[in-house]
Design an enzyme around this catalytic site. Structure first.
Site, PDB file in Angstrom:
ATOM      1  N   ASN A 117     -13.174  13.373   1.717  1.00 27.74           N
ATOM      2  CA  ASN A 117     -13.863  12.197   1.168  1.00 27.74           C
ATOM      3  C   ASN A 117     -15.368  12.417   1.250  1.00 27.74           C
ATOM      4  OD1 ASN A 117     -14.169   9.430   0.286  1.00 27.74           O
ATOM      5  ND2 ASN A 117     -14.711   8.901   2.399  1.00 27.74           N
ATOM      6  N   HIS A 123     -18.989  10.236   1.736  1.00 21.16           N
ATOM      7  CA  HIS A 123     -19.465   8.927   2.183  1.00 21.16           C
ATOM      8  C   HIS A 123     -20.992   8.926   2.122  1.00 21.16           C
ATOM      9  CE1 HIS A 123     -19.434   5.180   4.394  1.00 21.16           C
ATOM     10  NE2 HIS A 123     -20.383   5.682   5.163  1.00 21.16           N
ATOM     11  N   ASP A 180      -8.777  11.009   7.976  1.00 17.82           N
ATOM     12  CA  ASP A 180      -7.735  10.773   8.982  1.00 17.82           C
ATOM     13  C   ASP A 180      -7.334   9.301   8.902  1.00 17.82           C
ATOM     14  OD1 ASP A 180      -9.736   9.380  10.213  1.00 17.82           O
ATOM     15  OD2 ASP A 180      -9.948  10.742  11.924  1.00 17.82           O
ATOM     16  N   ARG A 182       0.839  -1.209   0.000  1.00 20.33           N
ATOM     17  CA  ARG A 182       0.000   0.000   0.000  1.00 20.33           C
ATOM     18  C   ARG A 182       0.870   1.254   0.000  1.00 20.33           C
ATOM     19  NH1 ARG A 182      -5.421  -0.993   1.044  1.00 20.33           N
ATOM     20  NH2 ARG A 182      -5.863  -2.910   2.154  1.00 20.33           N
ATOM     21  N   ASP A 220     -13.576   6.430   7.486  1.00 20.51           N
ATOM     22  CA  ASP A 220     -14.724   7.347   7.533  1.00 20.51           C
ATOM     23  C   ASP A 220     -14.884   8.013   8.899  1.00 20.51           C
ATOM     24  OD1 ASP A 220     -15.328   6.599   4.867  1.00 20.51           O
ATOM     25  OD2 ASP A 220     -16.415   4.845   5.583  1.00 20.51           O
TER      26      ASP A 220
HETATM   27  C1  GRF Z   1     -20.586   7.557  -3.896  1.00 16.07           C
HETATM   28  O1  GRF Z   1     -21.763   7.040  -3.355  1.00 16.07           O
HETATM   29  C2  GRF Z   1     -19.654   8.006  -2.810  1.00 16.07           C
HETATM   30  O2  GRF Z   1     -20.325   8.508  -1.696  1.00 16.07           O
HETATM   31  C3  GRF Z   1     -18.921   6.745  -2.451  1.00 16.07           C
HETATM   32  O3  GRF Z   1     -18.724   6.087  -3.681  1.00 16.07           O
HETATM   33  C4  GRF Z   1     -19.740   6.483  -4.593  1.00 16.07           C
HETATM   34  C5  GRF Z   1     -19.057   6.995  -5.822  1.00 16.07           C
HETATM   35  O4  GRF Z   1     -19.958   7.273  -6.854  1.00 16.07           O
HETATM   36  N1  GRF Z   1     -17.726   7.045  -1.719  1.00 16.07           N
HETATM   37  P1  GRF Z   1     -19.481   7.993  -8.165  1.00 16.07           P
HETATM   38  O5  GRF Z   1     -18.321   7.188  -8.735  1.00 16.07           O
HETATM   39  O6  GRF Z   1     -19.070   9.391  -7.802  1.00 16.07           O
HETATM   40  O7  GRF Z   1     -20.672   7.975  -9.071  1.00 16.07           O
END
Ligand code: GRF
Length: 223
Positions: free
Chosen positions: A113, A115, A147, A71, A151
């Site tokens: 990010n 979520h 972080d 990674r 999430d």
């Molecule tokens: C979204 O639901 C986002 O919240 C999650 O992955 C999905 C990505 O969708 N982290 P897209 O590729 O932007 O359509």
């Protein structure tokens, strides 16, 4: 945009279809987002996001994680590509890899990010189904700083989406996605305007936005 002459240079990382990337592209093209997408990176050669970016003449790079032994090595390559592009803010938009310390220290408090749940409820994967299985009355979406956890970083902005009778994961995900496309560009704009400061777990926005008053109740009180 306050206190800046240049547009904020962002790097968007996406592994999949890239509808959030598209929303960011659209807002930067219509002038409502003071950010320039310096590069779009993906770990997945087949990511629709790469195609969306290329169509708009945005620089893209695919860095396939399968070609790296660890990674950290993969993250070093990602960091190098972002630094080369002069990226100031890293925007994860459906990027399906865990970020290591190597990445975090290269962009301290500069990785965000999105979520598809109302954190801290339902971190991780398959969260729309989790919200349904739990019987939650609301879910939503969250933009947060990244972080060392999954999430867990300080929250910038959230949208609440009611769960309705007969929902399934796909329908709920689609309604949440509509809100994602609104709140992600907004979070980036707040950052671009220099209005965001992190104090512990709190994200302080200056000047403060108007109060959000009232409450959502589901099912409605008069139902
Ligand atoms: C979204 O639901 C986002 O919240 C999650 O992955 C999905 C990505 O969708 N982290 P897209 O590729 O932007 O359509």
């Amino acid at each position: 945009m306050t206190n800046r002459k240049e547009k904020l240079r962002i790097g968007v990382l996406a592994s999949g279809g890239g509808t959030n990337l598209q929303a960011i592209i659209d807002r930067s093209l219509d002038g409502s987002l003071d950010a320039e997408i310096a590069v779009v990176l993906s770990n997945n050669p087949d990511a629709g996001a790469l195609e969306r970016a290329a169509q708009k003449g945005i620089a893209t790079r695919c860095i396939n994680h399968r070609e790296f032994g660890s990674r950290e090595e993969f993250d070093r390559a990602m960091v190098a590509a972002l630094q080369e592009a002069g990226v100031e803010l890293v925007v994860l938009a459906g990027f399906m890899r865990i970020i290591t310390e190597t990445f975090l220290t290269a962009f301290p408090q500069r990785i965000i990010n999105i979520h598809p749940a109302l954190l801290p409820a339902f971190p991780g994967l398959h969260v729309q189904q989790q919200a349904l299985d739990y019987g939650a009355r609301f879910s939503g979406c969250t933009v947060h700083f990244v972080d060392g956890g999954v999430d867990t970083g300080p929250i910038i902005i959230q949208a609440v989406v009611p769960i309705i009778p007969g929902d399934n994961a796909d329908r709920l995900a689609a309604r949440i996605l509509e809100q994602e496309h609104l709140i992600y560009p907004r979070a980036i704009q707040l950052f671009a305007e220099g209005r965001i400061k992190i104090e512990g777990r709190q994200v302080i926005i200056t000047p403060p936005p108007p109060d959000v008053s009232g409450a959502l109740v589901n099912p409605a009180l008069n139902s």
